[in-house]
Enzyme design. Structure first.
Site, PDB file in Angstrom:
ATOM      1  N   GLU A   1       0.829  -1.166   0.053  1.00  0.00           N
ATOM      2  CA  GLU A   1      -0.098   0.133   0.056  1.00  0.00           C
ATOM      3  C   GLU A   1       0.734   1.209   0.155  1.00  0.00           C
ATOM      4  O   GLU A   1       0.206   2.199  -0.375  1.00  0.00           O
ATOM      5  CB  GLU A   1      -0.840  -0.092   1.299  1.00  0.00           C
ATOM      6  CG  GLU A   1      -1.946  -1.172   1.118  1.00  0.00           C
ATOM      7  CD  GLU A   1      -3.070  -0.788   0.364  1.00  0.00           C
ATOM      8  OE1 GLU A   1      -2.908   0.236  -0.261  1.00  0.00           O
ATOM      9  OE2 GLU A   1      -3.990  -1.634   0.046  1.00  0.00           O
TER      10      GLU A   1
ATOM     11  N   GLU B   1       7.874 -22.332   6.691  1.00  0.00           N
ATOM     12  CA  GLU B   1       8.189 -21.355   8.010  1.00  0.00           C
ATOM     13  C   GLU B   1       9.430 -22.065   8.788  1.00  0.00           C
ATOM     14  O   GLU B   1       9.817 -21.390  10.105  1.00  0.00           O
ATOM     15  CB  GLU B   1       6.983 -21.030   8.905  1.00  0.00           C
ATOM     16  CG  GLU B   1       6.351 -22.074   9.466  1.00  0.00           C
ATOM     17  CD  GLU B   1       5.107 -21.697  10.286  1.00  0.00           C
ATOM     18  OE1 GLU B   1       5.300 -21.930  11.688  1.00  0.00           O
ATOM     19  OE2 GLU B   1       4.291 -21.401   9.784  1.00  0.00           O
TER      20      GLU B   1
END
Length: 271
Positions: A79, A110
């Site tokens: 953004e 992960e």
């Protein structure tokens, strides 16, 4: 000892709870997030001060995480260019398992403690940059390894987690711990923990961009004009900045389209 994020929900028999009561109780739990995040403001302030100092010398922000935490970092980073007209490389979000993991879980990604630094090296990361590790549990190996190596190499490091005294907090210079309590659905950290992380990342990036001069007054004067709504918003910003009655909508719109940003349009009008 069971971590806070893995602790049993304060509510039971969810499958038998009336819908209205379900929603009220979820909302009741969500209300706890604001207070938990508020307690972390001193740590966020310390982090942003360090980021801005480095960014003025050419530094960047990198977010790393897995699952929901990784996706939230990518969301926040993505953004920044449209909102503030910043280079896409100024704030970067990386997720364990790569871009594929944005939509689909990548098995065991992960758990690789060395992969984060490899992913960061692809961006020529250096000591002017800041690394923010995000993990609700605070024990994600991908994040732990990335923070550990980054700190050894002189980067500013921070951890965003929802457990106190977690492993990633111990690896980071600045520990931001928003302890929101057990999730409504036991262990579902996309809920309160995810909301807390989203709020914290908003605070980090927004305050950084303001400190870097990307906001004038309360307006996004460098935003990208990527659709008609934003062009209209930018046009009205120009009219407000110059003064009502001083310039028409059509004149402001023409200036905006000519110069490509509210800031440049206003600056050139005043010359």
């Amino acid at each position: 000892m069971i971590s806070t994020t893995e602790s049993a929900s304060n509510y039971d028999n969810l499958d038998q709870m009336p819908l209205g009561e379900l929603l009220q109780n979820i909302n009741r739990e969500d209300a706890k997030v604001h207070e938990a995040v508020g307690k972390t403001i001193p740590q966020i302030e310390q982090l942003v001060s360090g980021i801005v100092e480095r960014m003025k010398k050419g530094g960047r922000i990198f977010y790393i995480g897995a699952g929901t935490s990784g996706r939230l970092g990518i969301l926040d980073a993505s953004e920044i260019p449209p909102t503030y007209g910043a280079d896409p490389g100024l704030v970067v979000g990386l997720i364990a398992g790569g871009d594929k993991a944005i939509r689909n879980a990548v098995e065991a990604a992960e758990d690789n403690e060395t992969q984060a630094w490899k992913d960061l090296e692809a961006h020529n990361i250096n000591e002017l940059d800041t690394l923010v590790g995000i993990a609700a549990s605070g024990r994600t190996p991908y994040v732990i390894g990335g923070l550990r190596t980054a700190r050894e190499k002189g980067l500013l490091t921070a951890a965003v987690t929802c457990n106190a005294g977690s492993a990633i907090s111990k690896e980071a210079e600045i520990a931001i711990e928003a302890v929101v309590g057990p999730e409504f659905v036991t262990g579902s950290t996309r809920m309160k923990s995810g909301t807390a992380q989203k709020l914290i990342l908003n605070m980090i990036s927004t305050s950084t961009m303001i400190q870097m001069g990307k906001v004038k007054g309360n307006k996004m004067v460098d935003m990208q004009l990527s659709n008609e709504k934003l062009v209209d918003r930018g046009t009205r910003m120009i009219m407000q900045e110059i003064g009502e009655g001083e310039i028409s909508y059509e004149e402001a719109n023409a200036l905006l389209l000519k110069y490509g940003s509210v800031r440049k349009a206003v600056d050139n009008f005043k010359q």
